[in-house]
Design a protein around this motif. Structure first.
Motif, PDB file in Angstrom:
ATOM      1  N   MET A   1      35.763  30.605  50.676  1.00  0.00           N
ATOM      2  CA  MET A   1      34.269  31.570  51.043  1.00  0.00           C
ATOM      3  C   MET A   1      35.119  32.886  51.112  1.00  0.00           C
ATOM      4  O   MET A   1      34.468  34.096  50.916  1.00  0.00           O
ATOM      5  CB  MET A   1      33.659  30.787  52.251  1.00  0.00           C
ATOM      6  CG  MET A   1      32.465  31.900  52.800  1.00  0.00           C
ATOM      7  SD  MET A   1      31.230  32.178  51.151  1.00  0.00           S
ATOM      8  CE  MET A   1      30.541  30.595  51.189  1.00  0.00           C
ATOM      9  N   ILE A   2      36.200  33.006  52.284  1.00  0.00           N
ATOM     10  CA  ILE A   2      36.534  34.381  52.429  1.00  0.00           C
ATOM     11  C   ILE A   2      36.997  35.184  51.201  1.00  0.00           C
ATOM     12  O   ILE A   2      36.810  36.271  50.989  1.00  0.00           O
ATOM     13  CB  ILE A   2      37.796  34.275  53.696  1.00  0.00           C
ATOM     14  CG1 ILE A   2      38.097  35.922  54.120  1.00  0.00           C
ATOM     15  CG2 ILE A   2      39.011  33.654  53.063  1.00  0.00           C
ATOM     16  CD1 ILE A   2      38.983  35.630  55.328  1.00  0.00           C
ATOM     17  N   ILE A   8      33.843  40.486  46.809  1.00  0.00           N
ATOM     18  CA  ILE A   8      32.696  41.402  46.538  1.00  0.00           C
ATOM     19  C   ILE A   8      33.170  42.769  47.357  1.00  0.00           C
ATOM     20  O   ILE A   8      32.673  43.597  46.908  1.00  0.00           O
ATOM     21  CB  ILE A   8      31.737  40.539  47.222  1.00  0.00           C
ATOM     22  CG1 ILE A   8      31.180  39.434  46.305  1.00  0.00           C
ATOM     23  CG2 ILE A   8      30.332  41.716  47.554  1.00  0.00           C
ATOM     24  CD1 ILE A   8      30.109  38.461  47.067  1.00  0.00           C
ATOM     25  N   LEU A   9      33.751  42.470  48.521  1.00  0.00           N
ATOM     26  CA  LEU A   9      34.284  43.751  49.204  1.00  0.00           C
ATOM     27  C   LEU A   9      34.927  44.821  48.562  1.00  0.00           C
ATOM     28  O   LEU A   9      34.908  45.993  48.715  1.00  0.00           O
ATOM     29  CB  LEU A   9      34.837  43.267  50.540  1.00  0.00           C
ATOM     30  CG  LEU A   9      33.922  42.660  51.815  1.00  0.00           C
ATOM     31  CD1 LEU A   9      34.906  42.270  52.974  1.00  0.00           C
ATOM     32  CD2 LEU A   9      32.859  43.718  52.239  1.00  0.00           C
ATOM     33  N   GLY A  10      36.002  44.066  47.706  1.00  0.00           N
ATOM     34  CA  GLY A  10      36.888  44.798  46.877  1.00  0.00           C
ATOM     35  C   GLY A  10      36.284  45.735  46.037  1.00  0.00           C
ATOM     36  O   GLY A  10      36.304  46.918  45.795  1.00  0.00           O
ATOM     37  N   ASN A  39      42.152  36.503  49.508  1.00  0.00           N
ATOM     38  CA  ASN A  39      42.454  35.601  48.405  1.00  0.00           C
ATOM     39  C   ASN A  39      43.813  34.919  48.433  1.00  0.00           C
ATOM     40  O   ASN A  39      44.127  34.207  47.499  1.00  0.00           O
ATOM     41  CB  ASN A  39      41.978  35.929  46.840  1.00  0.00           C
ATOM     42  CG  ASN A  39      40.578  35.914  46.680  1.00  0.00           C
ATOM     43  OD1 ASN A  39      40.136  35.208  46.186  1.00  0.00           O
ATOM     44  ND2 ASN A  39      40.119  37.273  46.865  1.00  0.00           N
ATOM     45  N   GLY A  40      44.447  35.161  49.771  1.00  0.00           N
ATOM     46  CA  GLY A  40      45.634  34.583  49.886  1.00  0.00           C
ATOM     47  C   GLY A  40      46.887  34.744  48.948  1.00  0.00           C
ATOM     48  O   GLY A  40      47.694  33.916  48.986  1.00  0.00           O
ATOM     49  N   ILE A 330      41.324  38.777  38.249  1.00  0.00           N
ATOM     50  CA  ILE A 330      41.345  37.448  37.373  1.00  0.00           C
ATOM     51  C   ILE A 330      42.310  36.455  37.738  1.00  0.00           C
ATOM     52  O   ILE A 330      42.202  35.334  37.429  1.00  0.00           O
ATOM     53  CB  ILE A 330      41.697  37.712  36.130  1.00  0.00           C
ATOM     54  CG1 ILE A 330      43.195  38.401  35.601  1.00  0.00           C
ATOM     55  CG2 ILE A 330      40.873  38.804  35.168  1.00  0.00           C
ATOM     56  CD1 ILE A 330      43.706  38.516  34.226  1.00  0.00           C
ATOM     57  N   GLN A 331      43.203  36.700  38.781  1.00  0.00           N
ATOM     58  CA  GLN A 331      43.994  35.615  39.487  1.00  0.00           C
ATOM     59  C   GLN A 331      43.157  35.002  40.616  1.00  0.00           C
ATOM     60  O   GLN A 331      43.672  33.951  41.159  1.00  0.00           O
ATOM     61  CB  GLN A 331      45.187  36.261  40.386  1.00  0.00           C
ATOM     62  CG  GLN A 331      45.995  36.964  39.255  1.00  0.00           C
ATOM     63  CD  GLN A 331      46.579  35.972  38.134  1.00  0.00           C
ATOM     64  OE1 GLN A 331      46.990  34.602  38.479  1.00  0.00           O
ATOM     65  NE2 GLN A 331      46.726  36.404  37.054  1.00  0.00           N
ATOM     66  N   THR A 332      41.849  35.506  41.138  1.00  0.00           N
ATOM     67  CA  THR A 332      41.196  34.854  42.114  1.00  0.00           C
ATOM     68  C   THR A 332      40.328  33.605  41.622  1.00  0.00           C
ATOM     69  O   THR A 332      39.807  33.711  40.251  1.00  0.00           O
ATOM     70  CB  THR A 332      40.108  36.076  42.694  1.00  0.00           C
ATOM     71  OG1 THR A 332      38.952  36.529  41.763  1.00  0.00           O
ATOM     72  CG2 THR A 332      40.992  37.295  43.107  1.00  0.00           C
ATOM     73  N   ALA A 333      39.942  32.785  42.592  1.00  0.00           N
ATOM     74  CA  ALA A 333      38.994  31.720  42.131  1.00  0.00           C
ATOM     75  C   ALA A 333      37.626  32.277  41.971  1.00  0.00           C
ATOM     76  O   ALA A 333      36.978  31.619  41.186  1.00  0.00           O
ATOM     77  CB  ALA A 333      39.081  30.448  43.532  1.00  0.00           C
ATOM     78  N   GLY A 334      37.061  33.428  42.497  1.00  0.00           N
ATOM     79  CA  GLY A 334      35.933  33.814  42.191  1.00  0.00           C
ATOM     80  C   GLY A 334      35.572  34.290  40.814  1.00  0.00           C
ATOM     81  O   GLY A 334      34.765  34.181  40.244  1.00  0.00           O
ATOM     82  N   PHE A 335      36.740  34.856  40.347  1.00  0.00           N
ATOM     83  CA  PHE A 335      36.507  35.448  39.132  1.00  0.00           C
ATOM     84  C   PHE A 335      36.669  34.045  37.930  1.00  0.00           C
ATOM     85  O   PHE A 335      36.021  34.126  36.955  1.00  0.00           O
ATOM     86  CB  PHE A 335      37.694  36.324  38.621  1.00  0.00           C
ATOM     87  CG  PHE A 335      37.681  36.871  37.140  1.00  0.00           C
ATOM     88  CD1 PHE A 335      36.855  37.783  36.769  1.00  0.00           C
ATOM     89  CD2 PHE A 335      38.422  36.219  36.199  1.00  0.00           C
ATOM     90  CE1 PHE A 335      36.920  38.266  35.344  1.00  0.00           C
ATOM     91  CE2 PHE A 335      38.137  36.760  34.819  1.00  0.00           C
ATOM     92  CZ  PHE A 335      37.477  37.745  34.525  1.00  0.00           C
ATOM     93  N   HIS A 336      37.447  33.147  38.281  1.00  0.00           N
ATOM     94  CA  HIS A 336      37.525  31.965  37.436  1.00  0.00           C
ATOM     95  C   HIS A 336      36.118  31.246  37.567  1.00  0.00           C
ATOM     96  O   HIS A 336      35.693  30.769  36.514  1.00  0.00           O
ATOM     97  CB  HIS A 336      38.666  30.962  37.839  1.00  0.00           C
ATOM     98  CG  HIS A 336      39.974  31.760  37.584  1.00  0.00           C
ATOM     99  ND1 HIS A 336      40.430  31.783  36.220  1.00  0.00           N
ATOM    100  CD2 HIS A 336      41.049  31.989  38.495  1.00  0.00           C
ATOM    101  CE1 HIS A 336      41.654  32.185  36.332  1.00  0.00           C
ATOM    102  NE2 HIS A 336      41.977  32.309  37.392  1.00  0.00           N
TER     103      HIS A 336
END
Length: 454
Positions: A1-2, A8-10, A39-40, A330-336
């Motif tokens: 979630m974070i 979104i914040l970025g 995103n760790g 594109i490395q983030t889970a959100g984008f995938h």
């Protein structure tokens, strides 16, 4: 979630910083730091791996397209130094008259950018001349700025086949197509953008005149007007001035025309399969032709060429920074998850292409940045789904030129800064001619492609 919140914040941080006039490179670096850490990702992964390298890395893009940016900026600077760019502008102005100033601005910008002159050179060429045109025709500054944006940043950028624009080259290089891919669809879209955009601007001009709104001078206008060619200044004729542009476009078109005529040669295959190198070679040939054709440029050729090289750096760095931003995103889970959602939508593939390329370009506020990210992350899935490379090339190009001109767009901010405008004063007109009109044209092309190609 974070991680999703950080994404979104970025994105929000990038938009806010761009709107506040923060340098786009600084804005991008701060934004990717927020996205990466939430995103760790390790600090070194963000700035030494994902941002600079990979399919959507800033340095990868800069390395692949440095030559094209350099040759395009060099051609633009030499066209200006030789007075050929001014010759085109003044030649069209004399033929059409100041009362058609909006049409003149659109046509000159379109002709110069279609021939490979970089957008910033076109803006600096048109503004000094535009002061006289705005004054004589009593045109509001906001509408003249929109006419420049329509001619320089819409149909010649993404629609017209054969243009050596970075957007056309990105698609050709990624898909193995040539610069004329989806040509007739691009022509349809280009005509629609030009006609609808000019109809809107002329209508707004009539409304502004009826309401008593007209040209208002600023102190900067007098400075810029002094740079414009005077009436008695010797400029090359329109016919002569346009020859370098004809040469550039002709060199790009000839290999395809010869292939269509059945001619086979190794250099033709090279030209069609190496769009970056061949477009760069065409622009460099145009530069050399300017040197031979126009004596004024020979006096300070080395200095002008050096200025052209400088002109290439800022657009290249800014575009690469936006693409590096995408390399982290594109490395983030959100984008995938976002990409998977787009691909799973129950839409025809071409409609899905239109939607996804638009959204990515809107997020990055860059048609070239969004298109590069789309090509590296989503295009393979559409090819596997059966979308023809030529259709994907043109429709993705058109779609990338829709939401790219949102308020945080670097090109929009640069145009407003140069002309002394604010978003409140002028963005509505820019939005119509560079967002709404291109979106409508792209949708028409998608419908035509589905009708004729299934």
């Amino acid at each position: 979630m974070i991680g999703h919140i950080g994404l979104i914040l970025g994105l929000a941080l990038l938009i806010v910083l761009a709107l506040r006039g923060v340098n786009i490179l600084l804005a991008v670096l701060l934004s990717v730091l927020v996205i990466g850490l939430t995103n760790g990702m390790a600090f070194q992964e963000i700035f030494l791996d994902y941002f600079p390298f990979g399919a959507s890395g800033a340095f990868t893009f800069a390395g692949n397209f440095l030559l094209l940016f350099l040759c395009g900026a060099l051609f633009g600077r030499i066209m200006a130094a030789s007075h050929a760019a001014q010759g085109v502008a003044m030649g069209i102005t004399r033929r059409l008259g100041a009362k058609r100033a909006l049409l003149i601005a659109m046509l000159v910008c379109a002709l110069l950018t279609y021939g490979g002159v970089v957008v910033f050179v076109v803006i600096f060429t048109m503004y000094p001349i535009g002061v006289t045109l705005m004054r004589e025709a009593n045109i509001p500054r906001r509408l003249y700025a929109a006419a420049i944006a329509l001619g320089a940043g819409t149909f010649t950028m993404t629609a017209l086949p054969g243009t050596p624009s970075i957007h056309n080259v990105i698609a050709a290089r990624s898909l193995g197509t040539d610069l004329f891919a989806g040509g007739w669809l691009g022509l349809v879209a280009g005509v629609l953008m030009a006609v609808l955009g000019m109809w809107y601007l002329e209508r707004q001009w009539r409304l502004a005149t009826a309401q008593g709104e007209g040209y208002e001078a600023t102190p900067k206008d007098e400075q810029m007007a002094a740079l414009a060619p005077s009436s008695d200044q010797s400029l090359p004729s329109l016919r002569k001035s346009i020859l370098p542009i004809v040469l550039v476009l002709g060199m790009i078109a000839i290999p395809r025309l010869l292939l269509m005529s059945g001619v086979q040669a190794e250099w033709i295959q090279f030209a069609l399969t190496q769009p970056v190198l061949w477009a760069s070679f065409a622009l460099l040939s145009g530069t050399i032709f300017c040197y031979l054709l126009f004596p004024p440029v020979r006096k300070n050729f080395v200095r002008s060429a050096g200025q052209g090289a400088d002109d290439a750096l800022l657009p290249l760095i800014n575009t690469a920074a936006v693409i590096g931003f995408g390399g982290v995103v594109i490395q983030t889970a959100g984008f995938h998850g976002f990409a998977a959602w787009l691909l799973e939508l129950p839409l025809p593939p071409l409609v899905s292409v239109f939607l996804s390329a638009n959204l990515i370009s809107g997020i990055t506020a860059s048609a070239s940045g969004g298109l590069q990210i789309f090509m590296s992350s989503l295009a393979p899935a559409y090819l596997e789904a059966g979308v023809a490379p030529e259709l994907l090339h043109r429709i993705a190009n058109l779609a990338a030129g829709g939401l790219d001109s949102l308020p945080h767009s670097g090109a929009v901010i640069a145009l407003f800064t140069l002309m002394g405008l604010t978003h409140k004063e002028a963005y509505r007109d820019i939005f119509v001619v560079t967002v709404l009109v291109p979106l409508m044209a792209a949708l028409v092309v998608v419908a035509l492609a589905m009708l004729f190609f299934g």
